[in-house]
Motif scaffolding. Structure first.
Motif, PDB file in Angstrom:
ATOM      1  N   MET A 121       8.578  47.323  26.681  1.00 44.92           N
ATOM      2  CA  MET A 121       8.368  46.539  27.876  1.00 44.92           C
ATOM      3  C   MET A 121       9.234  45.296  27.834  1.00 44.92           C
ATOM      4  O   MET A 121       9.470  44.741  26.788  1.00 44.92           O
ATOM      5  N   THR A 122       9.642  44.905  29.027  1.00 40.99           N
ATOM      6  CA  THR A 122      10.397  43.669  29.127  1.00 40.99           C
ATOM      7  C   THR A 122       9.740  42.781  30.161  1.00 40.99           C
ATOM      8  O   THR A 122       8.788  43.164  30.811  1.00 40.99           O
ATOM      9  N   GLY A 123      10.275  41.596  30.350  1.00 43.04           N
ATOM     10  CA  GLY A 123       9.710  40.688  31.329  1.00 43.04           C
ATOM     11  C   GLY A 123       8.596  39.863  30.721  1.00 43.04           C
ATOM     12  O   GLY A 123       8.371  39.853  29.520  1.00 43.04           O
ATOM     13  N   THR A 124       7.899  39.149  31.572  1.00 45.63           N
ATOM     14  CA  THR A 124       6.802  38.301  31.137  1.00 45.63           C
ATOM     15  C   THR A 124       5.596  39.167  30.789  1.00 45.63           C
ATOM     16  O   THR A 124       5.241  40.060  31.538  1.00 45.63           O
ATOM     17  N   ASN A 125       4.974  38.921  29.668  1.00 46.71           N
ATOM     18  CA  ASN A 125       3.775  39.660  29.296  1.00 46.71           C
ATOM     19  C   ASN A 125       2.577  39.081  30.025  1.00 46.71           C
ATOM     20  O   ASN A 125       2.419  37.874  30.114  1.00 46.71           O
ATOM     21  N   GLY A 126       1.722  39.942  30.534  1.00 48.14           N
ATOM     22  CA  GLY A 126       0.528  39.493  31.222  1.00 48.14           C
ATOM     23  C   GLY A 126      -0.424  40.642  31.434  1.00 48.14           C
ATOM     24  O   GLY A 126      -0.110  41.800  31.165  1.00 48.14           O
ATOM     25  N   LEU A 127      -1.608  40.324  31.938  1.00 46.93           N
ATOM     26  CA  LEU A 127      -2.643  41.327  32.144  1.00 46.93           C
ATOM     27  C   LEU A 127      -2.186  42.428  33.110  1.00 46.93           C
ATOM     28  O   LEU A 127      -2.362  43.615  32.830  1.00 46.93           O
ATOM     29  N   ALA A 128      -1.627  42.055  34.247  1.00 43.92           N
ATOM     30  CA  ALA A 128      -1.186  43.066  35.214  1.00 43.92           C
ATOM     31  C   ALA A 128      -0.102  43.956  34.617  1.00 43.92           C
ATOM     32  O   ALA A 128      -0.094  45.172  34.835  1.00 43.92           O
ATOM     33  N   SER A 164       2.413  68.311  38.381  1.00 49.61           N
ATOM     34  CA  SER A 164       3.599  69.172  38.471  1.00 49.61           C
ATOM     35  C   SER A 164       4.732  68.713  37.557  1.00 49.61           C
ATOM     36  O   SER A 164       5.754  69.378  37.469  1.00 49.61           O
ATOM     37  N   LEU A 165       4.555  67.598  36.868  1.00 45.81           N
ATOM     38  CA  LEU A 165       5.633  67.043  36.059  1.00 45.81           C
ATOM     39  C   LEU A 165       6.040  67.953  34.910  1.00 45.81           C
ATOM     40  O   LEU A 165       5.192  68.498  34.199  1.00 45.81           O
ATOM     41  N   ILE A 166       7.326  68.089  34.731  1.00 41.09           N
ATOM     42  CA  ILE A 166       7.886  68.728  33.543  1.00 41.09           C
ATOM     43  C   ILE A 166       8.113  67.656  32.487  1.00 41.09           C
ATOM     44  O   ILE A 166       7.816  67.851  31.312  1.00 41.09           O
ATOM     45  N   SER A 167       8.636  66.516  32.937  1.00 34.17           N
ATOM     46  CA  SER A 167       8.837  65.382  32.039  1.00 34.17           C
ATOM     47  C   SER A 167       8.882  64.106  32.860  1.00 34.17           C
ATOM     48  O   SER A 167       9.057  64.137  34.079  1.00 34.17           O
ATOM     49  N   ALA A 168       8.703  62.998  32.174  1.00 30.53           N
ATOM     50  CA  ALA A 168       8.765  61.694  32.820  1.00 30.53           C
ATOM     51  C   ALA A 168       9.208  60.661  31.802  1.00 30.53           C
ATOM     52  O   ALA A 168       8.890  60.770  30.614  1.00 30.53           O
ATOM     53  N   THR A 169       9.939  59.670  32.279  1.00 25.99           N
ATOM     54  CA  THR A 169      10.385  58.574  31.426  1.00 25.99           C
ATOM     55  C   THR A 169      10.051  57.262  32.124  1.00 25.99           C
ATOM     56  O   THR A 169      10.419  57.071  33.289  1.00 25.99           O
ATOM     57  N   VAL A 170       9.365  56.391  31.414  1.00 28.48           N
ATOM     58  CA  VAL A 170       9.111  55.054  31.926  1.00 28.48           C
ATOM     59  C   VAL A 170      10.328  54.216  31.560  1.00 28.48           C
ATOM     60  O   VAL A 170      10.623  54.024  30.378  1.00 28.48           O
ATOM     61  N   ILE A 171      11.039  53.736  32.559  1.00 26.16           N
ATOM     62  CA  ILE A 171      12.256  52.960  32.336  1.00 26.16           C
ATOM     63  C   ILE A 171      11.905  51.520  31.992  1.00 26.16           C
ATOM     64  O   ILE A 171      12.461  50.940  31.059  1.00 26.16           O
ATOM     65  N   ASP A 172      10.951  50.929  32.734  1.00 29.12           N
ATOM     66  CA  ASP A 172      10.578  49.542  32.468  1.00 29.12           C
ATOM     67  C   ASP A 172       9.265  49.219  33.154  1.00 29.12           C
ATOM     68  O   ASP A 172       8.870  49.881  34.129  1.00 29.12           O
ATOM     69  N   VAL A 173       8.595  48.210  32.632  1.00 32.89           N
ATOM     70  CA  VAL A 173       7.389  47.651  33.227  1.00 32.89           C
ATOM     71  C   VAL A 173       7.551  46.140  33.182  1.00 32.89           C
ATOM     72  O   VAL A 173       7.714  45.564  32.109  1.00 32.89           O
ATOM     73  N   LEU A 174       7.531  45.538  34.355  1.00 36.94           N
ATOM     74  CA  LEU A 174       7.718  44.097  34.480  1.00 36.94           C
ATOM     75  C   LEU A 174       6.465  43.504  35.106  1.00 36.94           C
ATOM     76  O   LEU A 174       5.852  44.131  35.974  1.00 36.94           O
ATOM     77  N   GLY A 175       6.088  42.298  34.688  1.00 40.70           N
ATOM     78  CA  GLY A 175       4.932  41.720  35.342  1.00 40.70           C
ATOM     79  C   GLY A 175       4.431  40.445  34.722  1.00 40.70           C
ATOM     80  O   GLY A 175       5.015  39.895  33.792  1.00 40.70           O
ATOM     81  N   ASN A 176       3.300  40.024  35.265  1.00 42.22           N
ATOM     82  CA  ASN A 176       2.615  38.830  34.793  1.00 42.22           C
ATOM     83  C   ASN A 176       1.120  39.108  34.806  1.00 42.22           C
ATOM     84  O   ASN A 176       0.723  40.263  34.653  1.00 42.22           O
ATOM     85  N   ASP A 177       0.297  38.112  35.047  1.00 41.68           N
ATOM     86  CA  ASP A 177      -1.152  38.327  35.027  1.00 41.68           C
ATOM     87  C   ASP A 177      -1.706  38.949  36.299  1.00 41.68           C
ATOM     88  O   ASP A 177      -2.785  39.539  36.274  1.00 41.68           O
TER      89      ASP A 177
END
Length: 124
Positions: free
Chosen positions: A1-8, A60-73
């Motif tokens: 994960m990148t960005g500001t760490n927070g609850l959300a 229906s997914l064969i595969s998935a990649t989470v590229i990024d998660v950005l957020g705050n609280d």
């Protein structure tokens, strides 16, 4: 994960990793009862309304990649790519609002054109 760490950000990360691994019930457990999702295919209200939107796609997914998660609280965004039997490298972004530890609003953004092209190719 990148960005500001927070609850959300943490809740969004848990959510996207749950549904991309086909754990629909875990993903839905992170939603508020009155969640509202706005997507290119319509507006979905409540947990069961959101299930109707998410479950057919996620299962229906064969595969998935989470590229990024950005957020705050209070807000977060997930960026991901998926492969389904009809679509390869199908990309999406979800923007979340979190209140009292639950997702209350989702704005789901994805391009419908690849879906329409894939459906038309199958029908012909």
């Amino acid at each position: 994960m990148t960005g500001t760490n927070g609850l959300a950000q943490q809740i969004a990360d848990d959510f996207v990793r749950a549904w991309t691994s086909k754990n629909i019930d875990k993903a839905l457990s992170l939603l508020a009862d009155d969640v509202v999702c706005e997507a290119p295919t319509g507006t979905f209200e409540g947990v069961e309304g959101y299930r109707g939107f998410l479950e057919p796609f996620a299962t229906s997914l064969i595969s998935a990649t989470v590229i990024d998660v950005l957020g705050n609280d209070t807000n977060a965004a997930t960026v991901y790519t998926t492969d389904t039997p009809l679509l390869k490298d199908f990309r999406g972004i979800d923007y979340f609002t979190v209140e009292n530890g639950r997702i209350t609003r989702v704005i789901s953004i994805f391009d419908m054109l690849p879906m329409h092209k894939a459906r038309n190719a199958v029908q012909h």
